[in-house]
Design a protein around this motif. Structure first.
Motif, PDB file in Angstrom:
ATOM      1  N   UNK A  23      21.526  46.568  17.635  1.00 43.56           N
ATOM      2  CA  UNK A  23      20.231  47.372  16.995  1.00 43.56           C
ATOM      3  C   UNK A  23      20.317  49.347  15.957  1.00 43.56           C
ATOM      4  N   UNK A  24      19.630  48.809  15.407  1.00 44.07           N
ATOM      5  CA  UNK A  24      20.067  50.324  14.813  1.00 44.07           C
ATOM      6  C   UNK A  24      18.847  51.157  14.863  1.00 44.07           C
ATOM      7  N   UNK A  25      18.242  51.943  13.945  1.00 41.22           N
ATOM      8  CA  UNK A  25      16.905  52.909  13.775  1.00 41.22           C
ATOM      9  C   UNK A  25      17.077  53.214  15.713  1.00 41.22           C
ATOM     10  N   UNK A  26      15.133  53.437  15.973  1.00 37.19           N
ATOM     11  CA  UNK A  26      14.598  53.785  17.094  1.00 37.19           C
ATOM     12  C   UNK A  26      15.201  52.786  18.132  1.00 37.19           C
ATOM     13  N   UNK A  27      15.774  51.810  17.558  1.00 39.33           N
ATOM     14  CA  UNK A  27      16.508  50.697  18.617  1.00 39.33           C
ATOM     15  C   UNK A  27      17.350  50.693  19.586  1.00 39.33           C
ATOM     16  N   UNK A  28      18.551  51.396  18.358  1.00 36.90           N
ATOM     17  CA  UNK A  28      20.020  51.986  18.623  1.00 36.90           C
ATOM     18  C   UNK A  28      20.279  52.210  20.395  1.00 36.90           C
ATOM     19  N   UNK A  29      21.192  51.819  21.458  1.00 37.59           N
ATOM     20  CA  UNK A  29      21.670  52.308  22.628  1.00 37.59           C
ATOM     21  C   UNK A  29      20.965  53.684  22.527  1.00 37.59           C
ATOM     22  N   UNK A  30      21.567  54.668  21.658  1.00 34.74           N
ATOM     23  CA  UNK A  30      21.539  56.085  22.330  1.00 34.74           C
ATOM     24  C   UNK A  30      19.932  55.955  21.845  1.00 34.74           C
ATOM     25  N   UNK A  31      18.534  55.991  21.591  1.00 35.73           N
ATOM     26  CA  UNK A  31      17.907  55.906  21.126  1.00 35.73           C
ATOM     27  C   UNK A  31      16.942  55.671  22.657  1.00 35.73           C
ATOM     28  N   UNK A  35      17.968  54.115  25.919  1.00 31.20           N
ATOM     29  CA  UNK A  35      18.215  54.780  27.274  1.00 31.20           C
ATOM     30  C   UNK A  35      17.471  54.137  28.941  1.00 31.20           C
ATOM     31  N   UNK A  36      16.238  54.002  27.411  1.00 32.43           N
ATOM     32  CA  UNK A  36      15.099  52.890  29.049  1.00 32.43           C
ATOM     33  C   UNK A  36      16.080  51.937  29.495  1.00 32.43           C
ATOM     34  N   UNK A  37      16.593  51.382  28.417  1.00 27.37           N
ATOM     35  CA  UNK A  37      17.425  49.605  29.184  1.00 27.37           C
ATOM     36  C   UNK A  37      18.961  49.980  30.039  1.00 27.37           C
ATOM     37  N   UNK A  38      19.562  51.450  29.701  1.00 31.64           N
ATOM     38  CA  UNK A  38      20.803  51.766  29.889  1.00 31.64           C
ATOM     39  C   UNK A  38      20.575  52.816  31.079  1.00 31.64           C
ATOM     40  N   UNK A  57      14.505  42.544  17.687  1.00 34.41           N
ATOM     41  CA  UNK A  57      16.400  44.209  17.900  1.00 34.41           C
ATOM     42  C   UNK A  57      16.057  44.441  20.009  1.00 34.41           C
ATOM     43  N   UNK A  58      15.029  44.525  20.662  1.00 36.75           N
ATOM     44  CA  UNK A  58      14.657  44.497  22.244  1.00 36.75           C
ATOM     45  C   UNK A  58      15.992  43.877  22.952  1.00 36.75           C
ATOM     46  N   UNK A  59      14.941  42.394  22.235  1.00 38.10           N
ATOM     47  CA  UNK A  59      16.481  40.984  22.663  1.00 38.10           C
ATOM     48  C   UNK A  59      17.737  41.598  23.035  1.00 38.10           C
ATOM     49  N   UNK A  60      18.082  42.087  22.701  1.00 40.82           N
ATOM     50  CA  UNK A  60      19.934  42.681  22.342  1.00 40.82           C
ATOM     51  C   UNK A  60      19.768  43.407  23.628  1.00 40.82           C
ATOM     52  N   UNK A  61      19.098  43.858  24.539  1.00 38.02           N
ATOM     53  CA  UNK A  61      19.229  43.979  25.400  1.00 38.02           C
ATOM     54  C   UNK A  61      19.504  43.322  26.393  1.00 38.02           C
ATOM     55  N   UNK A  62      18.483  41.883  26.489  1.00 38.94           N
ATOM     56  CA  UNK A  62      18.598  40.981  27.335  1.00 38.94           C
ATOM     57  C   UNK A  62      19.799  40.160  27.985  1.00 38.94           C
ATOM     58  N   UNK A  63      19.751  40.360  29.682  1.00 34.42           N
ATOM     59  CA  UNK A  63      21.258  40.040  30.336  1.00 34.42           C
ATOM     60  C   UNK A  63      21.068  38.286  30.446  1.00 34.42           C
TER      61      UNK A  63
END
Length: 179
Positions: A23-31, A35-38, A57-63
């Motif tokens: 994901x990019x923009x707001x959904x990027x791992x550093x956004x 940061x919440x998912x991390x 994009x939020x689905x990218x964080x699904x484990x």
């Protein structure tokens, strides 16, 4: 690829290069959402509800073991997000993904699923604001749908409106701390 409605970007995915599929923009791992998912990476398998699908994009964080339920009012957005030729977030996610089409607030109210460990409200980036998602009644619904030790995450960035005072008032009225 960019999911664009008018001048509002509802998701973006690099399809080539070192960040392809991320994901990019707001959904990027550093956004903020990254940061919440991390911060919650070590949590056991979780249930995540998301009002507003965008590109998925939020689905990218699904484990593996996670359940992610997306609530999207626009069927055309669902077809775009589910097309792996356009976006791969949903198809590549390790989580179990369910997409529900309809008004997110009504679908949440009717849901009989277990409470969510995180409920993400992500429907305010455009110029058409679903004001019914930022009422006292909506906040009470969100709190009924999120686990007692869970998180309510509301994406309020918007080029047209400042939602900070609205969300701060709702949080205070419901005894919550907002960041």
């Amino acid at each position: 690829h960019v999911l664009l409605n008018g001048s509002t970007v509802h998701g973006m995915e690099d399809v080539r290069g070192p960040q392809a599929g991320q994901p990019t923009t707001y959904y990027h791992p550093t956004g903020p959402i990254g940061r919440w998912f991390a911060r919650h990476e070590a949590d056991p398998a979780r249930r995540v509800g998301v009002v507003g699908l965008g590109s998925g994009a939020i689905a990218w964080y699904g484990r593996s073991g996670d359940q992610m339920d997306f609530y999207e009012i626009d069927d055309a957005v669902v077809h775009i997000a589910e097309d792996p030729e356009l976006f791969t977030f949903l198809t590549r996610s390790k989580a179990d993904i369910d997409v529900h089409v309809g008004d997110g607030r009504l679908l949440l109210d009717r849901s009989t699923a277990p409470k969510d460990d995180a409920l993400i409200i992500d429907a305010f980036s455009g110029d058409s604001i679903p004001a019914h998602l930022l009422t006292d009644e909506a906040m009470a619904l969100y709190l009924r749908r999120v686990a007692d030790d869970g998180s309510l995450v509301i994406h309020i960035s918007n080029r047209f409106f400042d939602f900070t005072p609205v969300v701060a008032r709702l949080a205070a009225a419901h005894g919550l701390t907002a960041y």
